[in-house]
Scaffold this active site. Structure first.
Site, PDB file in Angstrom:
ATOM      1  CB  SER A 194      53.810 -92.508 -38.862  1.00 37.88           C
ATOM      2  OG  SER A 194      52.684 -93.284 -38.959  1.00 37.88           O
ATOM      3  CG  ASP A 443      55.086 -98.071 -44.361  1.00 38.82           C
ATOM      4  OD1 ASP A 443      54.150 -98.686 -43.813  1.00 38.82           O
ATOM      5  OD2 ASP A 443      55.315 -96.865 -44.194  1.00 38.82           O
ATOM      6  CG  HIS A 468      55.621 -97.043 -40.680  1.00 34.74           C
ATOM      7  ND1 HIS A 468      54.958 -96.371 -41.678  1.00 34.74           N
ATOM      8  CD2 HIS A 468      55.118 -96.550 -39.517  1.00 34.74           C
ATOM      9  CE1 HIS A 468      54.096 -95.512 -41.152  1.00 34.74           C
ATOM     10  NE2 HIS A 468      54.186 -95.599 -39.837  1.00 34.74           N
TER      11      HIS A 468
END
Lengths: 511, 511
Positions: A194, A443, A468
């Protein structure tokens, strides 16, 4: 890299942002300040929502390192203690030039990331690698000015919460750590998911002399300015629901008007609060919308193929379960009741919550919101093809909010100037090397990441069914083949970076 | 790249620093604060010594750009006006994606650098290039806080005088300039000499998405920590004298003891002041030593093959002339008188100076000294093989001086962390591209630069007889063949970068 086929059906230019704070029933997260319709967007999975969260535990020592608060100026500022977790159990040591696996800490407590990055722990023994998890400044225990209260006091104290400073922290920490351990010859491999994946990729580009490669999982480095369309994030969220069930998608799409008209009725907010079982009466329909946006967004991010307990305890393929509940309500169930049944999968899968809290302190300072109001300006909007009410991106109101709340003016063009943007892939092709951009196409952040191979050594590894940074999570017995294959490919590439490094090293010694 | 043969006879690890301020007879430069024996080293050719200096003039517009004072934090700081010189006369414009030649302004007034960088002006028409000369923050007119007085007031105001901030200024300026001119597709080529050459090389490494290549002339990017031996600079200065005449070298080598013993005599300082024709009486022999170190160092830097007027008006091969005068004194001339005759070539070649001033204000704030006391910590020493008194590098006293004078603690390991150091060439080979490191081996700074090809596109172009960034100077009728060849090689390489850029661009369009 052709193993993980499937291309995103969206145009390749994508985008979205990370400003709106999403509530969760039993967490201390601050309340959303804006309805999504006021143009702010989802955050990453930066912190656990539940205090009683139990993740896998790994062994490490906790240490602290004194860092300069501003690496790029010589202002008289107090140093701060950066926390880092370290494990040398598997490390073959400097005499073997054994590798150092370095996780780029992102916007939260580093222990939480360490618990949730099983991949790194699992592969370290095989690589005989040291494991280091440094915490990102201004998060967890790594607070400038001695405490979170002081660090978050005002614009002046928050000023040094930037990505470049965080990356420089990592560079200094690695350099000092290697010096202290006489490990100057030990190659460093970066990992991150991320925002942490963005840091890993950027660090590999800016400090190639410090790290030999980076695994950047779910790193939306292209989600700035107009590099990708602002509708990307919510379009992917919507597609995730549509692929499970068109009627589910339509129910959600139709629910917003119903919420609005219900809210305008006399006692409408009370009635909505009752339907959605809020502990206190809603103050606006916006707060409910945020609560729903949050659920849908997090569901899309964590639409993992097996039960997981990352942000919330959820079943495998949670969106399928949400849609099953929405679609399977008895005839005559109101649309609002259908929505409630659906999002209960997210907010109350364990069935233990009696009523839902919406913490509504609008003044809680939050690290990620600060970052979004300074550098991390990631435009967000919704398209008419999504399941959300249509709204377009409006930078002016974004800036106004940041000026109002943080007394700071964003620099929306800075990230692309500093790290590349337009023509970035072109530059990457010629100048960068050894980066894996891994993604799962479910995601919603994947749309702003790199989904095509840039060169022989800057590669995109994506899975059609992944979410994710699923690849960074601990392996489980239920891992599907495509996930096992993605991780195997990552290990193989990391091994090739190390082999190449040692080969060059031998060549130099032989000279 | 084999055209410019000759390898430096020194070990490849070299180094030196830039702290001692050298006086000159009719300039306003502050006096040296330290005798070279207190371990501080020569500066670059950052400013003209004479106010009546007349250099070639080129046509340009002068413009200003509002820059953030700290690009890497969001502290509430005033913006400052960065001056830049621009010429678009030869530029073929955005429709032709015509190049932008961008000189990385270094530690002085940008107009002076523009006048002395004839190479760039001369080749711009042939490349149909725009020419931009941005000024370095805290120099010339580009003063934060509105004036030099305010900018240099104290540690807090000087805090933002760093190389990283200066490079970020360039990155932001280029980005905005291109945006305003719809010139996003126009390739940028960086140029720089000395510290400016370091900036050009570093910028190419850190911002490859912004510039396609860099000509880094006489850029000692390896002169940090222990990357090169601290004796390098003064060893090269000494070698420059020795190659002209061993007796000249020996006379200088023997002069230091004579100066010291003369200074200890009763009325010794008066007598020395008389011999060296100082307007005011010397306060110490250290001041005289500095004055001599300065002359020898600048003579080595500007040991150009033809008469030039860069720092001082000098004959061609000025060291040859210095040694001719020292060696040809009538029998019985004292060693001090010999030295005076020699350095008069440097300080009084025009013969118009009646007496020499040593400005001795020890409190004048100076930009380069600040930089040397913060990031640009370049260790210096002299070896017993040099013509200087032997002294070793002592970081502790360096730090003490910086704490005393600037109330700032240097970060001696920062530059190598930020830009690479140990293993830097290794990293460069794999990750960087398109940099020319040009040097002249008579230049004492050449020892800290890159003197070997790193890869196919990171190349070393050096000339045995060249001095400090001679290649950047305007061409003259007296240019020797090897200089003409060096410049031709540079032009050819720059052309190849552009060809490659346009080829890639066409390939993308054809896709």
């Amino acid at each position: 890299m052709g193993d993980f086929i499937a291309t995103l059906s969206l145009p390749l230019l994508l985008s979205f942002a990370a400003l709106c704070i999403y509530p969760s029933p039993i967490s201390s997260l601050p309340l959303p300040r804006f309805s999504p319709s006021s143009k702010y967007a989802p955050r990453f999975l930066g912190k656990p929502s539940r205090s009683n969260y139990s993740a896998p535990t790994y062994q490490y020592d906790t240490r602290y390192f004194d860092q300069n608060l501003d690496h790029f100026s010589f202002s008289k500022l107090p140093k701060f203690r950066q926390r880092y977790l370290i494990n040398t159990d598997y490390w073959a040591g400097p005499s073997r030039s054994a590798p150092i696996f370095f996780y780029c800490g992102n916007e939260g407590d580093i222990e939480w990331f360490a618990s949730n990055t099983g991949f790194l722990w699992e592969i370290a023994p095989r690589f005989r690698a040291m494991v280091v998890f440094p915490e990102h400044r201004y998060y967890g225990e790594s607070m400038p000015y001695g405490s979170q209260e002081e660090a978050y006091r005002n614009t002046s104290t928050l000023a040094y919460l930037t990505a470049e400073q965080a990356i420089a922290d990592f560079a200094v920490l690695i350099t000092e750590l290697k010096r202290n351990l006489s490990a100057q010859d030990c190659p460093v491999v970066l990992f991150g998911g991320s925002y942490g994946g963005m840091l890993a990729a950027w660090m590999r580009l800016k400090y190639p002399h410090i790290a030999i490669g980076a695994l950047a999982a779910s790193a939306p480095i292209l989600q700035f300015e107009d590099l990708v369309p602002p509708e990307t994030f919510y379009d992917i969220v919507s597609d995730d629901f549509k692929r499970e069930s068109l009627s589910c998608f339509n129910t959600i799409k139709n629910s917003w008007d119903v919420i609005e008209s219900e809210g305008q009725k006399k006692n409408g907010l009370s009635s909505l609060s009752e339907t959605f079982r809020f502990c206190k009466k809603l103050k606006s329909t916006g707060a409910l919308s945020d609560w729903l946006y949050s659920a849908y967004s997090y569901l899309a991010m964590t639409d993992y193929p097996y039960p997981a307990d990352f942000v919330m305890p959820l079943p495998g393929n949670p969106i399928k379960e949400v849609c099953r509940r929405i679609d399977n309500c008895p005839d005559g169930t109101s649309i609002l009741q259908q929505i409630f049944e659906g999002v209960s999968v997210y907010y109350n899968y364990t069935g233990t919550v009696d009523c839902f809290d919406l913490d509504d302190d609008p003044h809680g300072m939050d690290g990620w919101n600060w970052q979004a109001c300074t550098e991390m300006v990631m435009p967000t909007a919704t398209s008419k093809y999504s399941m959300f009410p249509e709204y377009s991106y409006n930078y002016t109101s974004y800036e106004e909010w940041c000026l109002g709340d943080y007394h700071v003016k964003p620099r929306p063009n800075w990230i692309t100037t500093e790290f590349g943007g337009h023509g970035f892939k072109h530059a990457l092709k010629t100048f960068g090397s050894n980066i894996i951009f891994s993604n799962g196409l479910l995601d919603p952040w994947s749309g702003g990441s790199v989904l095509e191979d840039i060169s022989e050594s800057i590669v995109a590894l994506f899975t059609k069914e992944g979410a994710h940074h699923l690849d960074l999570r601990p392996s489980t017995a239920e891992d599907p083949d495509w996930l096992v294959e993605q991780r195997e490919a990552e290990k193989k590439i990391i091994r090739s970076w190390l082999d190449e490094y040692f080969e060059r090293k031998r060549a130099v010694l032989d000279m």
